[in-house]
Design an enzyme around this catalytic site. Sequence first.
Site, PDB file in Angstrom:
ATOM      1  N   GLY A 183     -68.493   3.054 -40.575  1.00 33.68           N
ATOM      2  CA  GLY A 183     -67.933   4.050 -39.616  1.00 33.68           C
ATOM      3  C   GLY A 183     -66.536   4.397 -40.324  1.00 33.68           C
ATOM      4  CB  SER A 184     -63.685   6.222 -38.394  1.00 33.77           C
ATOM      5  OG  SER A 184     -63.850   5.773 -37.317  1.00 33.77           O
ATOM      6  N   GLY A 206     -63.131   0.670 -37.342  1.00 35.30           N
ATOM      7  CA  GLY A 206     -63.024  -0.728 -37.962  1.00 35.30           C
ATOM      8  C   GLY A 206     -61.885  -1.251 -37.206  1.00 35.30           C
ATOM      9  CD  GLU A 247     -69.324  -0.411 -47.430  1.00 36.01           C
ATOM     10  OE1 GLU A 247     -68.271  -0.119 -48.229  1.00 36.01           O
ATOM     11  OE2 GLU A 247     -69.975  -1.288 -47.774  1.00 36.01           O
ATOM     12  CB  CYS A 288     -67.976   6.716 -46.637  1.00 37.52           C
ATOM     13  SG  CYS A 288     -69.406   6.209 -47.294  1.00 37.52           S
TER      14      CYS A 288
HETATM   15  C1  UN1 Z   1     -71.882   6.482 -47.090  1.00 37.36           C
HETATM   16  O1  UN1 Z   1     -71.481   7.552 -46.741  1.00 37.36           O
HETATM   17  O2  UN1 Z   1     -71.739   5.746 -45.815  1.00 37.36           O
HETATM   18  O3  UN1 Z   1     -72.959   6.534 -52.740  1.00 37.36           O
HETATM   19  C2  UN1 Z   1     -72.842   5.941 -47.930  1.00 37.36           C
HETATM   20  C3  UN1 Z   1     -73.144   7.337 -52.017  1.00 37.36           C
HETATM   21  C4  UN1 Z   1     -74.658   6.959 -51.020  1.00 37.36           C
HETATM   22  C5  UN1 Z   1     -74.095   6.028 -50.007  1.00 37.36           C
HETATM   23  C6  UN1 Z   1     -73.089   6.792 -49.091  1.00 37.36           C
HETATM   24  N1  UN1 Z   1     -75.270   6.077 -51.939  1.00 37.36           N
HETATM   25  O4  UN1 Z   1     -73.078   8.555 -51.743  1.00 37.36           O
END
Ligand code: UN1
Length: 457
Positions: A189-190, A194, A211, A245
Amino acid sequence: MKNKNYEIIVNKSKDISLRWRSVPAPQRGELIRQFGNELRLQKESLAKTITKEARKIQTESLGEVQEAIDMCDFAVGLSRQLYGLTMPSERPNHRLQELWHPLGVVGCITAFNFPMAVFAWNFCLAAVCGNSIIWKPSPHSNECAKGIKDAWDKVSGEFSDLILVLEGGNEEAVSICKDNRITLVSATGSTQMGKELAPVVSARLGKLLLELGGNNAAIVCPSADLDLTIKGIAFSACGTTGQRCTSLRRLFVHKDIYEDCVRRLKKCFDDLVIGCPSKEDSQIGPLISKNSYDSMQHVLDSLRNKNVEVIGGERLEIEDSDEYYVKPALVLVKNIEDEMLTETFAPVLYVKEYEEIEDAIYMQNNVSQGLSSSIFTNDIRESELFLSESGSDCGIANVNIGTSGAEIGGAFGGEKDTGGGRESGSDAWKNYMRRVTATINYGDELPLAQGVEFDEG
Ligand code: UN1
């Protein structure tokens, strides 16, 4: 607590983990193999659920289910490779060895944007490593979680409880973080999320796998193949409506090719097909919520107020829908603006000129996040510098591909405000196990380490 089932779920998960941990790992892998086959059978319908709920375009939704299938395959192989090292002992007739054991219950908190794949990263590894999992999906993706849980229930027989879904929001996430029975909390998440959750887990000295946000940049060098580069930028900046992300947020372009690059980017952004994600030709669906739209507009307004050039970014009316479709925004900056230093989870791409590669790398690294990064170049000196210890400070560094769209085989994650976690491939499985260092004396004497003497009597 809104979710009255919380205690039942945690107790069930604990119980099943105690049974599952003594199933030999390759047999655990066999169940994951069957799960992967079930996902293959349901690929189309699961993808439809992703498109319906997360509003991803079809090819990306299918790709996401494929990512979950790939994780199953990876975990099946891994189920025979949970290796521990054997080290030479300094003492005669002694063996020194590492053993890897399951943790127990893993708590998994996932975001709306990868409603199946990120769970699969965690679950497939957690399961072959002998753990059960409690999954709190984003409130935006409960149906996706149900789809995965149903697929699991079809194949899992007596081990159905290995996946238990805890629907809810922040309150449920905090309960997981506080709970001593949940050995590892893996949260996506953001950065703000976290920073709220991590102290709760740390207060009980629990294990954490984070993450969090990215603020990913790419550098475009004079020797770059611009056809390939523009394609890579478009997918990373605008794909998934800028809501990965790993989405590309900042672009540093060498001054010699800046004009050409910006001209081509404008054209490319104009040509993108924005529309209902279930339509075959759509490339960009709507933002997930009004909140996302509002924060995108807020950032663009504040840039415009400073006379920064913003191209695009406006809301589009698509087929009378009340969803938030937007034209991706190109923001041409002369200086580093404060807005560039935070992550806006929307398709906003900042573009800035650079002169020296070292400056571009400095600007790329000079943010609090450290997830993904790219360089577009055909000059080996530049690409090797970028990959060296003086180069990108991110967990992911790519050459001639965009910042998003990683394969599962590598470890996924990033540094600094991204949280430091590594998930999916490589040796990320070690996060889901505890390491025992075992020393076995098979002789009839008791020599002490470091030559210490301690004779009795
Ligand atoms: C995410 O946005 O939390 O590498 C994961 C990527 C994808 C996973 C993104 N396989 O863009």
